[in-house]
Design a protein around this motif. Sequence first.
Motif, PDB file in Angstrom:
ATOM      1  N   LEU A 190       0.796  -1.227   0.000  1.00 64.02           N
ATOM      2  CA  LEU A 190       0.000   0.000   0.000  1.00 64.02           C
ATOM      3  C   LEU A 190       0.830   1.279   0.000  1.00 64.02           C
ATOM      4  O   LEU A 190       0.305   2.351  -0.266  1.00 64.02           O
ATOM      5  CB  LEU A 190      -0.921   0.021   1.234  1.00 64.02           C
ATOM      6  CG  LEU A 190      -1.904  -1.132   1.346  1.00 64.02           C
ATOM      7  CD1 LEU A 190      -2.546  -1.133   2.707  1.00 64.02           C
ATOM      8  CD2 LEU A 190      -2.956  -1.015   0.271  1.00 64.02           C
ATOM      9  N   GLY A 191       2.103   1.186   0.342  1.00 61.91           N
ATOM     10  CA  GLY A 191       2.941   2.375   0.346  1.00 61.91           C
ATOM     11  C   GLY A 191       2.636   3.352   1.464  1.00 61.91           C
ATOM     12  O   GLY A 191       2.913   4.543   1.347  1.00 61.91           O
ATOM     13  N   HIS A 197      -4.894   6.029   6.148  1.00 61.68           N
ATOM     14  CA  HIS A 197      -4.480   5.866   4.756  1.00 61.68           C
ATOM     15  C   HIS A 197      -4.542   4.402   4.330  1.00 61.68           C
ATOM     16  O   HIS A 197      -5.005   4.076   3.225  1.00 61.68           O
ATOM     17  CB  HIS A 197      -3.043   6.400   4.616  1.00 61.68           C
ATOM     18  CG  HIS A 197      -2.739   6.972   3.279  1.00 61.68           C
ATOM     19  ND1 HIS A 197      -1.493   7.387   2.921  1.00 61.68           N
ATOM     20  CD2 HIS A 197      -3.523   7.188   2.212  1.00 61.68           C
ATOM     21  CE1 HIS A 197      -1.523   7.845   1.687  1.00 61.68           C
ATOM     22  NE2 HIS A 197      -2.747   7.735   1.233  1.00 61.68           N
ATOM     23  N   ILE A 198      -4.119   3.504   5.239  1.00 60.90           N
ATOM     24  CA  ILE A 198      -4.195   2.070   4.950  1.00 60.90           C
ATOM     25  C   ILE A 198      -5.645   1.668   4.710  1.00 60.90           C
ATOM     26  O   ILE A 198      -5.960   0.984   3.730  1.00 60.90           O
ATOM     27  CB  ILE A 198      -3.619   1.252   6.126  1.00 60.90           C
ATOM     28  CG1 ILE A 198      -2.115   1.427   6.217  1.00 60.90           C
ATOM     29  CG2 ILE A 198      -3.958  -0.220   5.971  1.00 60.90           C
ATOM     30  CD1 ILE A 198      -1.501   0.755   7.419  1.00 60.90           C
ATOM     31  N   ILE A 508     -12.317   5.976   9.449  1.00 58.52           N
ATOM     32  CA  ILE A 508     -11.971   7.362   9.203  1.00 58.52           C
ATOM     33  C   ILE A 508     -11.139   7.454   7.935  1.00 58.52           C
ATOM     34  O   ILE A 508     -10.379   6.541   7.613  1.00 58.52           O
ATOM     35  CB  ILE A 508     -11.161   7.961  10.373  1.00 58.52           C
ATOM     36  CG1 ILE A 508     -10.095   6.955  10.810  1.00 58.52           C
ATOM     37  CG2 ILE A 508     -12.025   8.375  11.493  1.00 58.52           C
ATOM     38  CD1 ILE A 508      -8.967   7.594  11.515  1.00 58.52           C
ATOM     39  N   SER A 509     -11.298   8.548   7.214  1.00 60.08           N
ATOM     40  CA  SER A 509     -10.503   8.723   6.011  1.00 60.08           C
ATOM     41  C   SER A 509      -9.389   9.718   6.303  1.00 60.08           C
ATOM     42  O   SER A 509      -9.421  10.441   7.290  1.00 60.08           O
ATOM     43  CB  SER A 509     -11.369   9.232   4.874  1.00 60.08           C
ATOM     44  OG  SER A 509     -11.818  10.527   5.192  1.00 60.08           O
ATOM     45  N   LEU A 510      -8.421   9.731   5.399  1.00 58.44           N
ATOM     46  CA  LEU A 510      -7.264  10.607   5.578  1.00 58.44           C
ATOM     47  C   LEU A 510      -7.693  12.073   5.547  1.00 58.44           C
ATOM     48  O   LEU A 510      -7.199  12.897   6.317  1.00 58.44           O
ATOM     49  CB  LEU A 510      -6.253  10.323   4.472  1.00 58.44           C
ATOM     50  CG  LEU A 510      -4.847  10.792   4.754  1.00 58.44           C
ATOM     51  CD1 LEU A 510      -4.309  10.058   5.953  1.00 58.44           C
ATOM     52  CD2 LEU A 510      -3.977  10.548   3.551  1.00 58.44           C
ATOM     53  N   VAL A 511      -8.631  12.369   4.660  1.00 58.23           N
ATOM     54  CA  VAL A 511      -9.103  13.746   4.537  1.00 58.23           C
ATOM     55  C   VAL A 511      -9.715  14.210   5.850  1.00 58.23           C
ATOM     56  O   VAL A 511      -9.432  15.298   6.353  1.00 58.23           O
ATOM     57  CB  VAL A 511     -10.153  13.836   3.404  1.00 58.23           C
ATOM     58  CG1 VAL A 511     -10.593  15.266   3.223  1.00 58.23           C
ATOM     59  CG2 VAL A 511      -9.603  13.253   2.121  1.00 58.23           C
ATOM     60  N   GLU A 512     -10.506  13.297   6.427  1.00 59.98           N
ATOM     61  CA  GLU A 512     -11.164  13.602   7.689  1.00 59.98           C
ATOM     62  C   GLU A 512     -10.124  13.864   8.776  1.00 59.98           C
ATOM     63  O   GLU A 512     -10.220  14.807   9.551  1.00 59.98           O
ATOM     64  CB  GLU A 512     -12.023  12.406   8.064  1.00 59.98           C
ATOM     65  CG  GLU A 512     -13.183  12.705   8.983  1.00 59.98           C
ATOM     66  CD  GLU A 512     -13.943  11.416   9.242  1.00 59.98           C
ATOM     67  OE1 GLU A 512     -14.278  11.188  10.405  1.00 59.98           O
ATOM     68  OE2 GLU A 512     -14.161  10.649   8.284  1.00 59.98           O
ATOM     69  N   LEU A 513      -9.093  12.993   8.772  1.00 65.90           N
ATOM     70  CA  LEU A 513      -8.027  13.117   9.757  1.00 65.90           C
ATOM     71  C   LEU A 513      -7.350  14.481   9.617  1.00 65.90           C
ATOM     72  O   LEU A 513      -7.081  15.166  10.598  1.00 65.90           O
ATOM     73  CB  LEU A 513      -7.006  11.995   9.523  1.00 65.90           C
ATOM     74  CG  LEU A 513      -6.079  11.634  10.677  1.00 65.90           C
ATOM     75  CD1 LEU A 513      -6.888  11.082  11.814  1.00 65.90           C
ATOM     76  CD2 LEU A 513      -5.063  10.619  10.216  1.00 65.90           C
ATOM     77  N   GLY A 514      -7.096  14.886   8.350  1.00 66.72           N
ATOM     78  CA  GLY A 514      -6.466  16.177   8.104  1.00 66.72           C
ATOM     79  C   GLY A 514      -7.313  17.327   8.613  1.00 66.72           C
ATOM     80  O   GLY A 514      -6.817  18.245   9.259  1.00 66.72           O
TER      81      GLY A 514
END
Lengths: 520, 163
Positions: A190-191, A197-198, A508-514
């Motif tokens: 997945l990088g 993000h995962i 949770i999504s990365l955008v949400e986390l940001g």
Amino acid sequence: MSWSLLVPMLVCLPLLGAAITLVLGQHRRWQVGVSIGTLSLTFGIAVALLLVVDAGNPLAVSVAGWDLPFGIVLYVDRLSALLVAVSSVVLLAVLLFSVGQGAADGDDDTPVSIFHPSYLILAAGIFDAFIAGDLFNLYVGFEILLVASYVLITLGSTESRIRTGTVYIVVSLVSSILFLTAIAMIYGALGTVNMAHIAERMTELPQDVQLALHLLLVLAFAIKAAVFPLSFWLPDSYPTAPAPVTAVFAGLLTKVGVYALIRTETQLFHTSDINTLLLVVALATMVVGILGAVAQAELKRILSFTLVSHVGYMVFGLAIATEAAIGATIFYMIHHIVVQTTLFLAVGLIERRAGSTSILKVKGLMKAAPLIAVLYFIPALNLGGLPPFSGFLGKFALFDAAAAEGTPLMYVLIVGGIVTSLLTLYALMRAWNLAFWREEEDSSETEARIAYLGEAPEAQRQAERRVIPRIMTASTVGMVAVSVALTVFAGPLYEVCDRIGQSLLQPISLVELGSVEEGS
Amino acid sequence: MNVSLVLVVIMAVLYAGGVYAMLERSLTRVLIGFLLLGNATNLLLLIVMGVPGGAPFYGDDGPQSDPLPQALVLTAIVITFAVSAFLLALIYRSWQLGHADLVEDDAEDLALRERAADTSDVMEDEEDDADLDDEATTDFVGLGAAPLTIIASSPDIDREDER
């Protein structure tokens, strides 16, 4: 003031405290003061964070200002904050207990000056694992707490502790390497190592790759959480450690594994499904664990086996994978952290009072030490799941969530859970009958009746009986009070657990986390 | 993603050797096995990084490699180092206590096994155990070579003996 500033303090404060106590090695009073102060502070922070997080959004902190998917992220949601708060209470109570024990034994000369730093590093590791927002930080948290636990489990480095410590250390090393391998694989696929993000990218992988990564990660955590068939190291290694160390290990270390399993199952791999496997494993964990407890005659071993068996309940709840079930799992986890620690502390008191923890040798404690009797009896009933205690509420909520699913396998597990609960009660009450209710002068009839409970000659040795300092009793009373409070305030606590269950199933999504991070 | 076959083969050999060494009863071999496994995992992290050889921060031109796995490997190396230091101390203490560096069977487990088995079976078991002790591979000599001077001066040992 921004609340997110408090998040890194949960790890920094105990580490700082560990450094200070290491320097103050010659001044025991100062050491104790620093340790108690540090853990009280983290408790305060955890409660404040719980209130903030429960009222609004989770908090996310990027350490050292790296952009989101690359740097280390600390992430506090309701689950993290609740667990940090509960573990602070447990750590504090056990610390007081061990301070009482150490001070009474007069071991100013023995190298126990290392106890306080190791204990605080253990706390830092536990908190770090609970608030880690990326897998690698979770690994680092695990390593911090494991290395501290290696020191604590071999404390004093006597012969038996070295032997059992070796088993514990080697097994932990294997699970750490498996975990690191899993992280490398996930990064290769997945990088990223950021959990949000995962979770986002995982859905793009083919199903079989997801399954392979999932199983590897679950394998590593299952060793830490002592899930059958990876649980045999636990009853082997825990009973020999000093009573307070065993208490804190039993309460918290396996729960860190369970916490990692919860995150893995609900947030990382929400499209990969191994719930049937987990259900079967949960059943085996419960039943095999408790049968082990029934066969034992030494209190610490009985408790270690019940610990293994009750991890099964948490895996069970996790495998049902509905909102209600996850909520119930978390409630059960909180209950079990508190009650299992309390029981180990009570056994520590018995060991001191009677000079042994073998239920074949200990007798007549009901008359000799009525307070210890009460302190053992209440958490024993609680763990056995008798109403109205929190153990009953947790199990009932689990079975209720399972029955709502209604598949045959669920009903098999419910039956298994009830049998386990009754056998727990049997094992603990047999110990109660022998250790507390038996008269000092044994009738030969009783001797004959318990003859089947043989044990190793090592376990039968009798240590000297010693006075119990007031602070040890006081901290045990405090823990019993906390466990009763879990029952009394089960309503509000259960509501929080329910909200955790709901939020965990929405990844949770990365955008949400940001956005959370910028908003804070 | 292209990976180097040599790295993969080395990693596989390290994993296999590490697992094999860790299955021994001798703690020193367990330590060696752990070191091999740790390095195998570090290699795995390097492999997932992609094509090796590039610098992590190099500017706009020239090949670049992913810096994150390198940071992870560095952390993992430090952790492995700390744990091996602890294991060495543990091995030394085990040797000091006169146990060479072997992991012994749990007394409670043995007691349980004896209770469960018939008398004849128990005899067999004990024979098995005796064989096992003889065959166990250790890089230290057995009980006879334990450091007597240290034993005599260590208060812990005295306590163990009295028991």
